[in-house]
Design a protein around this motif. Sequence first.
Motif, short mmCIF file in Angstrom:
data_model
loop_
_atom_site.label_atom_id
_atom_site.label_comp_id
_atom_site.label_asym_id
_atom_site.label_seq_id
_atom_site.Cartn_x
_atom_site.Cartn_y
_atom_site.Cartn_z
N TRP B 643 0.85 -1.21 0.00
CA TRP B 643 0.00 0.00 0.00
C TRP B 643 0.88 1.26 0.00
O TRP B 643 0.64 2.20 -0.76
CB TRP B 643 -0.91 -0.01 1.23
CG TRP B 643 -1.49 1.33 1.53
CD1 TRP B 643 -2.42 2.01 0.80
CD2 TRP B 643 -1.14 2.18 2.62
NE1 TRP B 643 -2.67 3.23 1.36
CE2 TRP B 643 -1.91 3.36 2.49
CE3 TRP B 643 -0.26 2.06 3.69
CZ2 TRP B 643 -1.81 4.41 3.41
CZ3 TRP B 643 -0.17 3.09 4.61
CH2 TRP B 643 -0.95 4.26 4.45
N LEU B 648 -1.05 -1.44 -3.90
CA LEU B 648 -2.43 -1.77 -3.50
C LEU B 648 -3.14 -0.51 -3.00
O LEU B 648 -2.49 0.38 -2.44
CB LEU B 648 -2.42 -2.79 -2.36
CG LEU B 648 -2.59 -4.26 -2.67
CD1 LEU B 648 -2.50 -5.07 -1.39
CD2 LEU B 648 -3.92 -4.54 -3.35
N GLU B 652 -8.34 -1.73 0.21
CA GLU B 652 -8.09 -3.16 -0.07
C GLU B 652 -7.05 -3.72 0.89
O GLU B 652 -7.23 -4.77 1.50
CB GLU B 652 -7.60 -3.38 -1.52
CG GLU B 652 -8.64 -3.09 -2.59
CD GLU B 652 -8.63 -1.63 -3.04
OE1 GLU B 652 -8.14 -0.78 -2.27
OE2 GLU B 652 -9.13 -1.33 -4.14
N ALA B 653 -5.94 -2.96 1.01
CA ALA B 653 -4.85 -3.44 1.87
C ALA B 653 -5.30 -3.53 3.32
O ALA B 653 -5.00 -4.51 4.02
CB ALA B 653 -3.66 -2.49 1.75
#
Lengths: 239, 710
Positions: B643, B648, B652-653
């Motif tokens: 991230w 990412l 999401e991470a």
Amino acid sequence: MTTVEASPLVELRGITASYGPIDVLHGIDLAAPPGAVTALLGPNGAGKTTTLRVLAGLHPATAGDILLAGRRVNGARADDLARAGLCLVPEGRGVFPNLSVRENLRVATHAGHGLAQVEEVAYARFPKLGERRAQLAGTLSGGEQQMLALARAVATDPGVLLLDELSMGLAPIVVGELYEQVARIAAGGVAVVVVEQFARIALRVADRATVLVGGRVAAEGTPGELEGSLADVYLGGNR
Amino acid sequence: MDQFLIATITGLSTAGIFAIAASGLVLTYTTTGIFNFAHGAVGMLAAFSYWQLLDWGLPTGVAVAVVLLVLGPLFGLLVEAVVMRGLFDAPETSRLVVSVALLAAALGLGVWLWPVDESRPLDFWFEDNFLGILGVRVRWHEAIAFILAVVVAIGLRVLLRSTRAGVTMRAVVDDRGLASLNGARPGRSAALAWALGCSLAALAGILLAPAQALSQQTLTLLIVNAYAAAMLGRLRNLPMTFLGAAVLGLLDSYGFFYLPTDGRFGPYLSTFRFAIPVVVLFIVLIALPSARLRTNAARRRLAAPRPTWFTAGFQAAAVVGGAVVLAIGLSDADALRAAKAVGFALIALSLVPLVGWAGQLCLCQMSFAAIGAVCMGHLGQGGNPWALLAGALIAAVVGVLVALPAARLTGIELALATAAFAVILDRWIFAMPDIHLWGMTLSTFNRNPVPVDRLSLPFAGTLTTKGLLVALAVAFALLHLLVVAVRRSRAGDLLLALRESPAACATLGIDPAGTRLAVFAFSAALAAVGGGLYAGTLGSISPSSFDLFQTLPLLLLTVAGGVAASGGAIFAGVVLGLIPVVGATFAGIAGLLGILPGTMGATLGRNPDGVSTQLAERLAPLRSKPAVLAVVVVVDVALALAWANDVLGGWEASIAAFLLPFLAARGVNATRAPRTARLADPLDGLEDRRLGPADVSAIDEALALAEVTR
């Protein structure tokens, strides 16, 4: 004592009950006919109070039948059973300590009788309460509190009266007076079930008795039949 | 003399409103055993609803009837059904927290429905009509308030003493089971009590509102003033409650007419008027004989985990590691937000020993934090970290001063006393100019915001925003380890013992008062360090940053997270940090987020163990598999780095990193399943027979117990 012939007003058939994972009643059978005193005896932890709580709708049965006047009432709520005429005077002092004697009697009017009628019956049976009607119940003596609990129960004109350890913490003379009243109440046609740890007190007024040990019925019969074998049953000789 | 007469008559009118509010509180307490902290907020909501109905064109009489006879009772029924039902056997702290949560939720709801930036004037009833009493012109509105108070007093007396419904309500509080055995329906009694209580709060709100600018916090606090009157009657005695209301109303009025606004003491006393009711509340609480207020006995117990050093160290490392990753990946503005969240978590950490272990519900934690913040502002010029220590010491002393009179108080009384102390600080002490005494100057806010310099550390110099985030996380980790050390020590056990049974402690020779003083001092010092560090993230501070209404979300979220462990503090920090982020992302629900701490407290506060304890239990299997744990840590770090390097997205991470440990723990559990299944065989049917040596051996074998334990 009366002769016990009438069909039972309240009956337990094969009742089992548990506290969480621990089973405490293992198939209890008990029948209490009208106009008689049925004593439920047994040592500490035998399951006597739990049996009464199951009868009064305060504790669920995991199996078996609870019959009130021939009708199965498993799962009925305590307040509904009270309105139907089943009255439990719980262990300890079954009074509201922060309410006056009169207010305690007023709570009993939920079962369908007016305050005036409830007071009349209660004070007639226990005149001492009439003198203390404005006093807070918590400030009465132990015996007077049990009188109030009993008076409140009787004044609702119950069909079934369940009494749990009426003698607890009271002087023998007071216990004697209370049990005289219990016998009179039964004589009026009420099915009375008394739970007592001290068997001799209850057997003086009981018509029949059931002895519980370890959550099971260990003996059953008239006081005369049981008197000789009680010690054996209490000490585990009958298991 | 004329002025005295006017002040007296005005005071009695205010007293009438206080009496109505206080009697509603007494009614709810007497009939449900729950002290309704939200009583003031219910009155506030009613006043706003009343304004709304008038604004829609309804005649005054209809609007009053709708609020008092429909909205008030409905709100009461809703509160009883959704929030309060099932609380009768909960620990006292949980009951109080849920009630405080309701206050926070109602405040949030008020702000959401009626945004604060609008003027909403309300007329007095019979606006142009006055009444002559002893030559003093009195508004009909005020006269009606007084008459209504008398009517309410008589009505409640009749209800509670002479009607079956009222006597039953009191009987249910005395013994719920016994009341049922008499055919009473406890649920109905409680519903009726809440409906009536909320209706009385609504009446007080409507009567108070025209004399005030319609403001959520002011109106709520004004009704809170009536708490003092209710406490004078020990929450039970209505005549004493009315006497208390009269005293309060008169003091409030005399304060307005006679307190000097100029001269030498004017600046110090002019704001005292706003604090009079809470000063009275504080005095009433500490001066009245300590008749323990009645509450239902708790049957549910609180957990207070005793973490191992490995777990504590792992948690500390995770907090610092998380902060480092955030510092790498976030922009400066977002890093500052995250630093504020850690600051909040630091203050929340101070609640763990006091509320979580000692069971002392304290509502002035932000006031202790304010002391640290003010010290950082005045003594920490240039970011001097020693100012934190000074703040901690001063706050510890203040903590003892608060606890000294309050040491014998518990539960409701303590919560109210600490709330009163918080309001005394907010409304009076912090609103004063500098105090000059014996050549010294005591300075708080001096009626202005106080600038706070950012922390400066040896070798690192003045911290950057990201440096501040990491420094705060390190401070949290260190204080967390200190808190764990206390929990693992004899002192920790002592606090828990005190929470469970003060009487048993006293019989063992433990001094409950001394132990309480110590935990108050420790907690206040922790809060002050947290406050000092939090202030550094704000840049400048004012009293409103630390008032009673800031303590509420902090307390509620910590309890929701699990107030007996540091995880609760982290939860509070994360939620308070996320609220502005979510609000900025989803503008449509920004207003609704104000209700979040309250609703979380009301729902999760029911579960006294909190979210973090439950999550920790789910993760427990990982402890037995260090290899799996190591893999989880490595993958989480990899996700974080992915991230930080834009491989990412943030959401999401975060979601993946959060879920991974739980999935891994579940997997570990699943591999153990066959062993659990094996257990069932030798245990089958055991309940029906006595255990013999063969059974014991079978169980030992199934449990894979070592030979030595057999």
